[in-house]
Design a protein around this motif. Structure first.
Motif, PDB file in Angstrom:
ATOM      1  N   ALA A 243       3.006   2.569   2.853  1.00 16.90           N
ATOM      2  CA  ALA A 243       2.120   2.778   4.002  1.00 16.90           C
ATOM      3  C   ALA A 243       1.735   1.453   4.660  1.00 16.90           C
ATOM      4  CB  ALA A 243       0.871   3.535   3.576  1.00 16.90           C
ATOM      5  N   GLY A 244       2.110   0.326   4.039  1.00 15.67           N
ATOM      6  CA  GLY A 244       1.784  -0.976   4.606  1.00 15.67           C
ATOM      7  C   GLY A 244       1.910  -2.065   3.573  1.00 15.67           C
ATOM      8  N   GLY A 245       1.687  -3.293   4.025  1.00 13.86           N
ATOM      9  CA  GLY A 245       1.763  -4.440   3.135  1.00 13.86           C
ATOM     10  C   GLY A 245       3.092  -5.161   3.258  1.00 13.86           C
TER      11      GLY A 245
ATOM     12  N   HIS B 127       0.874  -1.171   0.000  1.00 10.22           N
ATOM     13  CA  HIS B 127       0.000   0.000   0.000  1.00 10.22           C
ATOM     14  C   HIS B 127       0.910   1.219   0.000  1.00 10.22           C
ATOM     15  CE1 HIS B 127      -3.578  -2.357   1.017  1.00 10.22           C
ATOM     16  NE2 HIS B 127      -2.798  -3.023   1.857  1.00 10.22           N
TER      17      HIS B 127
END
Length: 131
Positions: free
Chosen positions: A89-91, A59
């Protein structure tokens, strides 16, 4: 015919850029930044987020436009590629969709890889390469 495309220039805290190895034409076997064609009605930011998720499992938050290039495609198509800065932002990074592989690269490593045509020149010209 002009085809709108987007790409993501993602640099990690260690100053490495995220590259994917293209699994399909155009550019199969070459390393590039994540990205691809926009879907009808899709904004650039939405396209960047979708393409990065599909190709890397990550992300991202989409930042400013780094630059735009035109690249010739098959059958007289011109790919109009707008590359944006983005941050993870993530993942969990894992190659998917069109990506056969992915890796984080230093600027030195980038210079030794078989890259998509014009990628290194564009990133250098835009001043977005990791130090």
């Amino acid at each position: 015919m002009r085809v709108n495309c987007v790409g993501a220039i993602i640099v990690d805290d260690a100053g490495r850029i995220l590259l994917i190895k293209r699994g399909h034409p155009p550019g199969m076997g070459l390393w590039s930044i994540p990205g691809g064609r926009l879907e009808p009605g899709e904004s650039d930011a939405a396209g960047v987020r979708r393409e990065v998720m599909e190709e890397t499992g990550l992300h991202v938050e989409v930042g400013r436009l780094a630059g735009t290039v035109d690249r010739p495609g098959p059958g007289g198509v011109t790919y109009v590629i707008r590359d944006y800065l983005a941050t993870v932002a993530g993942g969990v990074p894992a190659p998917g969709d069109d990506a056969a592989d992915l890796r984080w690269c230093t600027a030195d490593e980038l210079a030794r890889l078989p890259l998509s045509a014009g990628l290194l020149d564009a990133l250098t010209g835009w001043g977005v390469l990791p130090a």
